[in-house]
Design a protein around this motif. Sequence first.
Motif, PDB file in Angstrom:
ATOM      1  N   GLU A   1       0.669  -1.651  -0.599  1.00  0.00           N
ATOM      2  CA  GLU A   1       0.276   0.485  -0.133  1.00  0.00           C
ATOM      3  C   GLU A   1       0.771   1.073   0.172  1.00  0.00           C
ATOM      4  OE1 GLU A   1      -3.696   1.861   2.664  1.00  0.00           O
ATOM      5  OE2 GLU A   1      -2.941   0.265   3.277  1.00  0.00           O
ATOM      6  N   ASN A   2       1.983   1.222   0.657  1.00  0.00           N
ATOM      7  CA  ASN A   2       2.819   2.544   0.408  1.00  0.00           C
ATOM      8  C   ASN A   2       3.423   2.556  -0.663  1.00  0.00           C
ATOM      9  OD1 ASN A   2       2.354   3.269   3.441  1.00  0.00           O
ATOM     10  ND2 ASN A   2       3.529   1.686   4.215  1.00  0.00           N
ATOM     11  N   TYR A   3       3.900   1.416  -1.300  1.00  0.00           N
ATOM     12  CA  TYR A   3       4.294   1.940  -2.347  1.00  0.00           C
ATOM     13  C   TYR A   3       3.962   1.679  -4.093  1.00  0.00           C
ATOM     14  CZ  TYR A   3       7.373   0.024  -6.202  1.00  0.00           C
ATOM     15  OH  TYR A   3       7.976   0.843  -7.813  1.00  0.00           O
ATOM     16  N   PHE A   4       2.440   1.569  -3.933  1.00  0.00           N
ATOM     17  CA  PHE A   4       1.451   1.703  -4.840  1.00  0.00           C
ATOM     18  C   PHE A   4       0.687   2.988  -4.489  1.00  0.00           C
ATOM     19  CE2 PHE A   4       3.148  -3.082  -5.729  1.00  0.00           C
ATOM     20  CZ  PHE A   4       2.889  -2.618  -6.481  1.00  0.00           C
ATOM     21  N   VAL A   5       0.155   2.920  -3.118  1.00  0.00           N
ATOM     22  CA  VAL A   5      -1.021   3.943  -3.142  1.00  0.00           C
ATOM     23  C   VAL A   5      -0.438   4.853  -2.862  1.00  0.00           C
ATOM     24  CG1 VAL A   5      -3.334   4.482  -2.090  1.00  0.00           C
ATOM     25  CG2 VAL A   5      -2.904   2.319  -2.561  1.00  0.00           C
ATOM     26  N   GLY A   6       0.703   4.757  -1.434  1.00  0.00           N
ATOM     27  CA  GLY A   6       1.197   6.388  -0.380  1.00  0.00           C
ATOM     28  C   GLY A   6       0.110   6.630   0.769  1.00  0.00           C
ATOM     29  N   GLN A   7       0.643   7.419   1.387  1.00  0.00           N
ATOM     30  CA  GLN A   7      -0.049   8.326   1.968  1.00  0.00           C
ATOM     31  C   GLN A   7      -1.107   9.027   1.217  1.00  0.00           C
ATOM     32  OE1 GLN A   7       0.781   7.158   5.231  1.00  0.00           O
ATOM     33  NE2 GLN A   7       2.572   5.211   4.094  1.00  0.00           N
ATOM     34  N   GLU A   8      -0.800  10.311   0.410  1.00  0.00           N
ATOM     35  CA  GLU A   8      -2.278  10.825   0.013  1.00  0.00           C
ATOM     36  C   GLU A   8      -3.489  10.539  -0.264  1.00  0.00           C
ATOM     37  OE1 GLU A   8      -0.064  10.307  -3.106  1.00  0.00           O
ATOM     38  OE2 GLU A   8       1.405  10.431  -1.445  1.00  0.00           O
ATOM     39  N   ALA A   9      -3.673   9.619  -0.092  1.00  0.00           N
ATOM     40  CA  ALA A   9      -5.370   9.294  -0.942  1.00  0.00           C
ATOM     41  C   ALA A   9      -5.569   7.850   0.020  1.00  0.00           C
ATOM     42  CB  ALA A   9      -5.061   9.056  -2.251  1.00  0.00           C
ATOM     43  N   SER A  10      -7.066   7.214  -0.123  1.00  0.00           N
ATOM     44  CA  SER A  10      -6.970   6.029   0.265  1.00  0.00           C
ATOM     45  C   SER A  10      -6.665   5.330  -1.427  1.00  0.00           C
ATOM     46  CB  SER A  10      -8.488   6.399   0.733  1.00  0.00           C
ATOM     47  OG  SER A  10      -9.684   6.118  -0.269  1.00  0.00           O
ATOM     48  N   ILE A  11      -7.428   3.903  -0.744  1.00  0.00           N
ATOM     49  CA  ILE A  11      -7.068   2.873  -1.550  1.00  0.00           C
ATOM     50  C   ILE A  11      -8.191   3.440  -3.389  1.00  0.00           C
ATOM     51  CG2 ILE A  11      -7.429   0.530  -2.773  1.00  0.00           C
ATOM     52  CD1 ILE A  11      -5.280  -0.558  -0.308  1.00  0.00           C
ATOM     53  N   ASP A  12      -9.687   3.645  -2.234  1.00  0.00           N
ATOM     54  CA  ASP A  12     -10.856   4.138  -3.005  1.00  0.00           C
ATOM     55  C   ASP A  12     -10.228   5.163  -4.407  1.00  0.00           C
ATOM     56  OD1 ASP A  12     -12.383   1.494  -3.365  1.00  0.00           O
ATOM     57  OD2 ASP A  12     -12.946   2.573  -0.901  1.00  0.00           O
ATOM     58  N   GLU A  13      -9.985   6.160  -2.860  1.00  0.00           N
ATOM     59  CA  GLU A  13     -10.317   7.585  -4.585  1.00  0.00           C
ATOM     60  C   GLU A  13      -8.994   7.357  -4.567  1.00  0.00           C
ATOM     61  OE1 GLU A  13     -10.325  10.966  -0.396  1.00  0.00           O
ATOM     62  OE2 GLU A  13      -8.557   9.241  -0.188  1.00  0.00           O
ATOM     63  N   LYS A  14      -7.497   6.788  -4.644  1.00  0.00           N
ATOM     64  CA  LYS A  14      -6.026   6.384  -5.798  1.00  0.00           C
ATOM     65  C   LYS A  14      -7.080   5.506  -7.093  1.00  0.00           C
ATOM     66  CE  LYS A  14      -2.247   6.400  -6.271  1.00  0.00           C
ATOM     67  NZ  LYS A  14      -1.475   7.470  -6.928  1.00  0.00           N
ATOM     68  N   LEU A  15      -8.222   4.276  -6.916  1.00  0.00           N
ATOM     69  CA  LEU A  15      -8.592   3.795  -8.559  1.00  0.00           C
ATOM     70  C   LEU A  15      -9.874   5.003  -9.123  1.00  0.00           C
ATOM     71  CD1 LEU A  15      -9.627   0.601  -6.433  1.00  0.00           C
ATOM     72  CD2 LEU A  15      -8.544   0.301  -8.569  1.00  0.00           C
ATOM     73  N   GLN A  16     -10.081   5.723  -7.919  1.00  0.00           N
ATOM     74  CA  GLN A  16     -11.014   6.451  -8.457  1.00  0.00           C
ATOM     75  C   GLN A  16     -10.436   7.715  -9.682  1.00  0.00           C
ATOM     76  OE1 GLN A  16     -13.359   8.657  -6.369  1.00  0.00           O
ATOM     77  NE2 GLN A  16     -14.410   9.643  -8.094  1.00  0.00           N
ATOM     78  N   TYR A  17      -9.074   7.741  -8.853  1.00  0.00           N
ATOM     79  CA  TYR A  17      -8.569   8.930  -9.930  1.00  0.00           C
ATOM     80  C   TYR A  17      -7.562   8.549 -11.208  1.00  0.00           C
ATOM     81  CZ  TYR A  17      -3.949  11.430 -11.262  1.00  0.00           C
ATOM     82  OH  TYR A  17      -3.043  11.641 -11.666  1.00  0.00           O
ATOM     83  N   LEU A  18      -7.349   7.047 -11.271  1.00  0.00           N
ATOM     84  CA  LEU A  18      -6.972   5.903 -12.441  1.00  0.00           C
ATOM     85  C   LEU A  18      -7.487   5.496 -13.340  1.00  0.00           C
ATOM     86  CD1 LEU A  18      -4.447   3.907 -10.424  1.00  0.00           C
ATOM     87  CD2 LEU A  18      -3.287   6.160 -11.379  1.00  0.00           C
ATOM     88  N   ALA A  19      -8.575   5.718 -12.589  1.00  0.00           N
ATOM     89  CA  ALA A  19      -9.811   4.799 -13.858  1.00  0.00           C
ATOM     90  C   ALA A  19     -10.637   5.991 -14.640  1.00  0.00           C
ATOM     91  CB  ALA A  19     -11.375   4.718 -12.978  1.00  0.00           C
ATOM     92  N   GLU A  20     -10.158   7.181 -13.610  1.00  0.00           N
ATOM     93  CA  GLU A  20     -10.999   8.360 -15.126  1.00  0.00           C
ATOM     94  C   GLU A  20      -9.108   8.986 -15.796  1.00  0.00           C
ATOM     95  OE1 GLU A  20     -13.098  10.857 -14.710  1.00  0.00           O
ATOM     96  OE2 GLU A  20     -14.004   9.483 -13.353  1.00  0.00           O
ATOM     97  N   ARG A  21      -8.091   8.309 -15.674  1.00  0.00           N
ATOM     98  CA  ARG A  21      -7.136   9.120 -16.795  1.00  0.00           C
ATOM     99  C   ARG A  21      -7.413   7.546 -17.921  1.00  0.00           C
ATOM    100  NH1 ARG A  21      -8.017  12.192 -14.072  1.00  0.00           N
ATOM    101  NH2 ARG A  21      -6.159  13.838 -12.627  1.00  0.00           N
ATOM    102  N   TRP A  22      -7.200   6.353 -17.641  1.00  0.00           N
ATOM    103  CA  TRP A  22      -7.524   5.427 -18.258  1.00  0.00           C
ATOM    104  C   TRP A  22      -8.768   5.075 -19.362  1.00  0.00           C
ATOM    105  CZ3 TRP A  22     -10.847   1.399 -17.794  1.00  0.00           C
ATOM    106  CH2 TRP A  22     -10.934   0.777 -17.141  1.00  0.00           C
ATOM    107  N   ASN A  23      -9.516   5.299 -18.347  1.00  0.00           N
ATOM    108  CA  ASN A  23     -10.304   4.971 -19.241  1.00  0.00           C
ATOM    109  C   ASN A  23     -11.391   6.027 -20.902  1.00  0.00           C
ATOM    110  OD1 ASN A  23     -13.925   4.006 -19.595  1.00  0.00           O
ATOM    111  ND2 ASN A  23     -14.271   3.768 -17.490  1.00  0.00           N
ATOM    112  N   PRO A  24     -11.494   5.140 -21.530  1.00  0.00           N
ATOM    113  CA  PRO A  24     -11.421   6.209 -23.120  1.00  0.00           C
ATOM    114  C   PRO A  24     -13.176   6.710 -23.639  1.00  0.00           C
ATOM    115  CG  PRO A  24     -11.287   3.937 -23.936  1.00  0.00           C
ATOM    116  CD  PRO A  24     -11.395   4.008 -22.138  1.00  0.00           C
ATOM    117  N   LEU A  25     -13.863   6.147 -22.148  1.00  0.00           N
ATOM    118  CA  LEU A  25     -15.109   6.498 -22.316  1.00  0.00           C
ATOM    119  C   LEU A  25     -15.437   7.711 -22.473  1.00  0.00           C
ATOM    120  CD1 LEU A  25     -17.011   2.935 -21.854  1.00  0.00           C
ATOM    121  CD2 LEU A  25     -16.002   4.446 -24.414  1.00  0.00           C
TER     122      LEU A  25
END
Length: 660
Positions: free
Chosen positions: A559-583
């Motif tokens: 978790e420290n490596y892939f997510v870091g301290q700035e956000a929760s796992i769900d917030e990180k997933l939401q952020y990344l989904a907005e970046r990669w989702n082409p629709l």
Amino acid sequence: MNSNYEGFNEPGSLDTENREFTTLLFLDEYSKKNKKAVIPFLEFIIFVKKYVEAHGQDNPGIKLFAQNTKAELITELKILESEGKCQLEFYNTEITTVLYPKYCHDMVNNAYKTLESDIQRPFPTEENIGIKIHPNFFTPVSIKKDFIFTLHDNPGKTRLYKLLFPDNIQSFLITSNLIKQDLIKYCLFKVRLYLNKPRNSGFIENKLFSVFRTQDFSLREMINNIRVKPSQIIQDLMEPTDFTFRFWTHFSNAVIDEYKKKSEMLPEEYNYCQAAFLLGYFSIHYKGVVQKEKDRLTALKNLENNFNRPPYIFTLKNIMEFKDDKGFVISQKLTHETINKFLENKTLPPVSGGLPEIFIIRTRDRMEYYLGKRMAAAFILKNLDAISAEIRNAYIDEWESALRNFKKPKPMIHELAFIQDVHDRFKTTYPLIDSLLNYNLIYLLCEESRKNTSACNELKKMIDYRNKDLFPLIQILNLDKKEIYNQARYRLPFWATLPVISQIIIFLKKMFMGFGKTSAGSKSENKSNAAKILLSEENEQKILLDRDAEYKRAVVDLENYFVGQEASIDEKLQYLAERWNPLFEEQAKAHLVEDVNSMIRDYLRSMRRTFRIRPPDIPRIESLSETFTDNRAFVKIKKKEYFKHYVQVYILKMLKARIL
């Protein structure tokens, strides 16, 4: 004597035993003689008696109605009414009237036959065919509101329709058996008459040339074909292009606009407007039919394409939940009957031999799956690799634990016991892949995968061509007992691998546990056994607690490596989904994210045991995400780094929740 019933053209040929057809003959003859379909019952009885007197000598079968005529007719008419061939009206319990719609149908159909030989005649109406039609005999159809729905209707038995036009244009009659195809032909007769008049031809050409400025050749050809090639025009109407659809839309509007301003129209002008209206709506109807068929074929193509996407293996429930590229459920665009027919066709082997496009796989646990041929080889090979690693790691962990306790289970010692144990474990844990390890299937897949050299070469390694069978499972899974034993042994502390020291420890343990003593009474023996059980349970509990603590530490590190301290796992997933989702459409975006999440869960499910035995680490998560995102199903996802990071974080979420 004429009749529309086969075998009744002459009285002598009447089927004497068929009372139903005899009664229909009476109705036919009465309605034609009196030119009406509403038959007073008392008049009908008198007619039948006279008919029997006149023709009874030629056909003795008619004499069945000579006596008790009324009772015989009542019985037969009630049967005909139950079959929808007539209607009866009653006063109290007595029949007063027989309604016989077939007479009206025959009159209308005969009028169209006359129209075919004399195209100058108008469309049939009550007035021009000389009958008064009972309101129960026809269905009114509004051209603007109901006509296209009527074309989709399949009434089963013949119906009579009265087509109602707007703008004070006369209505006319037609039967259901003529409305779908023959009516187009009759309308073209009228349009041809319209164009044969030079004034009308010049008017329509000037009107349409202003619309089709760049398609003057196609326009002239279309108008000429109406005159000389009506069959070609009918085909064009039923298989419309963009040009033919626009042509009939503008043509219909031009003709109708020309005449609807007139306070009174000539009969032929009514026919021009009727034909123009109908051809315009026929064009709309068939454009919808063609578009619907295109949508159906596109949906079937999307259905087929889903079999080439992870996880490649599907239940019927999964298939019904397939989605297209826009995130819409395909089964909502196709009927279940169409999907079942598609599966039936695709799961049949070709006549020339070989494999079907889709396999049905039935496992030992009575589950049924569908697997596309195109991805079958890759699916089998990929799963065998994963299963091989999982079984190998499981043996290493189990044998390490056994060796630490100075035990050697049978599979560790005896090759045959090892082979049988692998076989039993594989069949129990992986029934789906077990069902796919079939010589005929693997052989044919290899033959049909020749273009894919790497897949074919891997499949060949599984086939024992000499014995026409597959090689033993341990060879297919590349499991070597000695190599597994060495891997387990390497994990032991150095002193545990030295035979002398290990023997001393075994001796001391036996002494400590009381195994080396002679019997000193049941009390002493019970105490020794109790101490042994207690020590064993404490050791096992300690091992489990240590593993759990190690697992939690590993997840925190991830978790420290892939997510870091700035956000929760769900917030990180939401952020990344907005970046990669082409629709762009929100619902479709959400569907795509959920599909990806589901695929990740399916992908990880086969590895759940290994995560519990050996805690995950960063290289392993990166390797899993690399393999997952390299799939061709994600070729439209361009932002691969964001997508790969998303997969890594979602795997972490699963590990943290322990829901693998």
